[in-house]
Design an enzyme around this catalytic site. Structure first.
Site, PDB file in Angstrom:
ATOM      1  N   LEU A   8      73.707  53.407  46.610  1.00 28.58           N
ATOM      2  CA  LEU A   8      73.565  54.344  47.920  1.00 28.58           C
ATOM      3  C   LEU A   8      72.545  54.788  48.449  1.00 28.58           C
ATOM      4  CD1 LEU A   8      76.185  56.997  46.461  1.00 28.58           C
ATOM      5  CD2 LEU A   8      76.574  54.127  46.639  1.00 28.58           C
ATOM      6  N   ALA A   9      72.811  53.670  49.601  1.00 33.21           N
ATOM      7  CA  ALA A   9      71.369  53.903  50.052  1.00 33.21           C
ATOM      8  C   ALA A   9      72.026  54.207  51.991  1.00 33.21           C
ATOM      9  CB  ALA A   9      70.599  53.099  50.550  1.00 33.21           C
ATOM     10  N   ARG A  15      64.157  64.284  57.421  1.00 29.88           N
ATOM     11  CA  ARG A  15      63.059  65.405  56.321  1.00 29.88           C
ATOM     12  C   ARG A  15      62.343  64.548  56.672  1.00 29.88           C
ATOM     13  NH1 ARG A  15      65.647  68.537  52.215  1.00 29.88           N
ATOM     14  NH2 ARG A  15      66.910  66.533  52.137  1.00 29.88           N
ATOM     15  N   GLY A  79      79.576  61.634  52.928  1.00 26.99           N
ATOM     16  CA  GLY A  79      79.176  62.006  51.911  1.00 26.99           C
ATOM     17  C   GLY A  79      78.756  60.618  50.176  1.00 26.99           C
ATOM     18  N   ASP A 103      66.748  55.996  47.396  1.00 30.94           N
ATOM     19  CA  ASP A 103      65.844  57.361  47.300  1.00 30.94           C
ATOM     20  C   ASP A 103      65.091  57.453  46.483  1.00 30.94           C
ATOM     21  OD1 ASP A 103      67.599  58.603  47.247  1.00 30.94           O
ATOM     22  OD2 ASP A 103      67.410  59.678  48.911  1.00 30.94           O
TER      23      ASP A 103
HETATM   24  C1  UD1 Z   1      73.305  63.757  45.315  1.00 31.10           C
HETATM   25  C2  UD1 Z   1      74.318  64.969  44.498  1.00 31.10           C
HETATM   26  C3  UD1 Z   1      73.508  65.878  44.126  1.00 31.10           C
HETATM   27  C4  UD1 Z   1      72.581  65.325  43.460  1.00 31.10           C
HETATM   28  C5  UD1 Z   1      71.477  64.815  44.342  1.00 31.10           C
HETATM   29  C6  UD1 Z   1      70.396  64.068  43.773  1.00 31.10           C
HETATM   30  C7  UD1 Z   1      77.089  64.462  45.645  1.00 31.10           C
HETATM   31  C8  UD1 Z   1      77.538  65.330  46.110  1.00 31.10           C
HETATM   32  N1  UD1 Z   1      75.487  64.851  45.407  1.00 31.10           N
HETATM   33  O1  UD1 Z   1      72.789  65.486  46.318  1.00 31.10           O
HETATM   34  O2  UD1 Z   1      74.367  66.665  42.934  1.00 31.10           O
HETATM   35  O3  UD1 Z   1      71.138  66.259  42.746  1.00 31.10           O
HETATM   36  O4  UD1 Z   1      72.292  63.798  45.250  1.00 31.10           O
HETATM   37  O5  UD1 Z   1      69.173  63.514  45.153  1.00 31.10           O
HETATM   38  O6  UD1 Z   1      76.404  63.219  45.548  1.00 31.10           O
HETATM   39  N2  UD1 Z   1      74.013  58.743  50.575  1.00 31.10           N
HETATM   40  C9  UD1 Z   1      74.900  57.592  51.146  1.00 31.10           C
HETATM   41  N3  UD1 Z   1      76.295  57.967  52.138  1.00 31.10           N
HETATM   42  C10 UD1 Z   1      76.599  59.242  52.655  1.00 31.10           C
HETATM   43  C11 UD1 Z   1      75.718  60.209  51.323  1.00 31.10           C
HETATM   44  C12 UD1 Z   1      74.268  60.258  51.057  1.00 31.10           C
HETATM   45  O7  UD1 Z   1      74.629  56.384  51.219  1.00 31.10           O
HETATM   46  O8  UD1 Z   1      77.393  59.252  52.483  1.00 31.10           O
HETATM   47  C13 UD1 Z   1      73.240  58.255  49.702  1.00 31.10           C
HETATM   48  C14 UD1 Z   1      72.065  58.715  50.226  1.00 31.10           C
HETATM   49  O9  UD1 Z   1      71.478  57.434  50.932  1.00 31.10           O
HETATM   50  C15 UD1 Z   1      70.758  58.986  49.053  1.00 31.10           C
HETATM   51  C16 UD1 Z   1      71.635  59.148  48.058  1.00 31.10           C
HETATM   52  O10 UD1 Z   1      73.520  58.454  48.496  1.00 31.10           O
HETATM   53  O11 UD1 Z   1      70.351  58.105  48.475  1.00 31.10           O
HETATM   54  C17 UD1 Z   1      72.006  60.817  47.518  1.00 31.10           C
HETATM   55  O12 UD1 Z   1      72.254  61.362  49.309  1.00 31.10           O
HETATM   56  P1  UD1 Z   1      71.501  62.915  49.382  1.00 31.10           P
HETATM   57  O13 UD1 Z   1      72.184  63.429  50.359  1.00 31.10           O
HETATM   58  O14 UD1 Z   1      70.024  62.448  49.218  1.00 31.10           O
HETATM   59  O15 UD1 Z   1      72.335  63.373  48.068  1.00 31.10           O
HETATM   60  P2  UD1 Z   1      72.703  65.092  48.391  1.00 31.10           P
HETATM   61  O16 UD1 Z   1      73.959  64.215  48.505  1.00 31.10           O
HETATM   62  O17 UD1 Z   1      72.430  65.830  48.393  1.00 31.10           O
END
Ligand code: UD1
Ligand code: CA
Length: 456
Positions: A8-9, A15, A79, A103
């Site tokens: 997932l990226a 930030r 999400g 990440d």
């Molecule tokens: C998510 C988890 C959280 C965990 C954390 C670890 C969920 C709801 N929560 O948090 O429990 O502790 O990761 O880092 O899953 N991304 C997408 N598309 C989206 C949203 C996110 O590709 O629509 C990717 C981001 O690029 C990233 C990863 O998913 O690589 C995680 O997203 P991020 O927003 O960093 O984490 P949280 O959703 O806050």
């Protein structure tokens, strides 16, 4: 059971405060996402991972086009659950899906292999970690039997839940068939109005699907990068870890906090690396070498017992046994040094072969040259290899002696055992064994009066 890996990226990485998408920021000289792709590819027997990309995705895709991967766009970032959903149509029901994050760069293959090996094929496997400061991350909730019951996001958690120190790394392993049943039905009834991948834990609990969890050896393996402070922290962790590995193999690293590898290194035993050495690309160093402080080594092959003194910059060179280089030497691509050759201070060499035992010790430019054995190139000698249009070669035979401040106007050949008088501008071939000299005769003028200042 066959494995599909999905990275997932698509997130933006606000930030970082950067024009560059977060996953393209570098750790140890490689984009964050490149670390994850490389790990996923190797873990899954060279099967390309699927990458969910979104924000500035075209740039990410273009930058990493040399890597084996399948790219799927998530046009709106709704999400993590929604992100993973985008990959499902390409994944057979019989696969297991390993979810990684673009990440989270430093998860080791060993840790992931352990997750694959210890999670039953019909269960869910997740990697968790206990962090001194879990702020911002999803917390793992367990029942009195220590079974996972739910993952709660920080923003949805109450004070008691926030006090939990065990966090969700996000890395999980789930049968594809279950994802296909659960993900389309996720709801976004939460603080962030996002479709949470983590909500599948509640589905699993309801359906009595086992949830297996494990922890990595070091929690840094699952740390995600959100800002440049965390990036610098993980960079240091990576370098420290690598330095310790090398030290345990018999390499002296004078200060492991001032050690930077931005690529791949192989270093032989009893070699000493002084402070602030930067390794880039592929660097191989043999045994019993010393690499002086503030040296940059990029794509270099160094044999045994080589001494590189402080502040040298060496790029695309091959250096044989027992050479001595620097301080302040600059070796550019195509430089090949034979054993026991010496290159001293303020010497630049490119695209040249330097024979065994030859010395170029001070203030020279040697370009496009073939220099024989035991040649002495005097201070300030320059090869004039470029006529403004084409490059030409300079050939110097064995045992030649080139006097200081000589210009060798290429194409030109200097014979074996030739001597060139200091200050010569040599534009025709110089024969073997003879002294060739090309400079104006020295004259002295008797009774010469120095000019005197005029009285005004
Ligand atoms: C998510 C988890 C959280 C965990 C954390 C670890 C969920 C709801 N929560 O948090 O429990 O502790 O990761 O880092 O899953 N991304 C997408 N598309 C989206 C949203 C996110 O590709 O629509 C990717 C981001 O690029 C990233 C990863 O998913 O690589 C995680 O997203 P991020 O927003 O960093 O984490 P949280 O959703 O806050
Ligand atoms: Ca988020």
């Amino acid at each position: 059971m066959t494995l599909s890996t999905v990275i997932l990226a698509a997130g933006q990485g606000k930030r970082m405060h950067s024009k560059t998408p977060k996953v393209l920021h570098h750790l140890a000289g490689k984009a964050l996402l490149e670390h994850v792709i490389t790990t996923a590819y190797a873990l899954n027997n060279n099967t390309p991972p699927t990458i969910i990309y979104g924000h500035e995705g075209e740039l990410v895709k273009r930058t990493l086009a040399h890597l084996h991967a399948t790219w799927i766009a998530q046009t709106e970032q709704l999400g993590t659950g929604h992100a993973l959903l985008q990959a499902l149509p390409t994944i057979p029901d019989t696969h297991r899906v390993l979810v990684l994050y673009g990440d989270v760069p430093l998860t080791s293959i060993d840790t992931l292999k352990k997750l694959l090996a210890t999670t039953p094929t019909d269960a869910i496997g997740i990697i968790t970690a206990v962090l001194p400061n879990p702020t911002g991350l999803g917390r793992i909730m367990r029942d009195t039997h220590n079974r996972i019951t739910r993952i709660i996001e920080e923003k949805d958690a109450d004070a008691t839940q926030r006090a939990i120190q065990e966090i969700n790394s996000g890395i999980c392993l789930v049968p594809a068939a279950l994802l296909k049943r659960w993900l389309p039905n996720l709801k976004n009834h939460n603080q962030q109005k996002e479709y949470y991948l983590t909500d599948i834990i509640a589905d699993a609990v309801r359906e009595n699907i086992a949830i297996h969890s494990m922890q990595p050896q070091a929690f840094e393996e699952v740390l995600g990068i959100n800002d440049r402070v965390q990036l610098a922290h993980l960079e240091r962790y990576y370098q420290r870890h690598l330095a310790e590995k090398l030290m345990r193999q018999g390499i002296t690293i004078v200060d492991p906090t001032r050690f930077d590898v931005r690529g791949d290194v192989i270093i032989g035993g009893d070699t000493t690396i002084d402070i602030n050495v930067i390794f880039e690309g592929r660097v191989t160093i043999g045994k019993d070498c010393t690499i002086g402080p503030n040296t940059i080594l990029r794509n270099v092959l160094i044999a045994d017992r080589v001494e590189i003194k402080a502040n040298s910059m060496i790029d695309g060179a091959e250096i044989a046994d027992d050479c001595v280089i620097g301080p302040f030497a600059r070796l550019r691509p195509g430089t090949v040094l034979s054993p026991h050759s010496h290159v001293g201070n303020f010497v630049e060499i490119k695209n040249s072969d330097i024979g065994a035992g030859s010395k170029i010790n001070h203030l020279s430019y040697i370009g496009d040259s073939d220099i024989g054995k035991k040649v002495n190139v005097g201070a300030g000698t320059i090869t004039c290899n470029y006529d403004g249009v084409n490059k030409h070669r300079t050939v110097i035979g064995d045992n030649a002696f080139i006097g200081s401040n000589t210009s060798l106007v290429a194409p030109v050949t200097i014979g074996d055992n030739a001597t060139i008088g200091a200050g010569s501008a040599i534009s025709r071939d110089a024969p073997a064994e003879q002294l060739t000299i090309c400079r104006a005769q020295q004259r002295s003028i008797e009774n010469w009066q120095r000019p005197e200042k005029k009285e005004t």
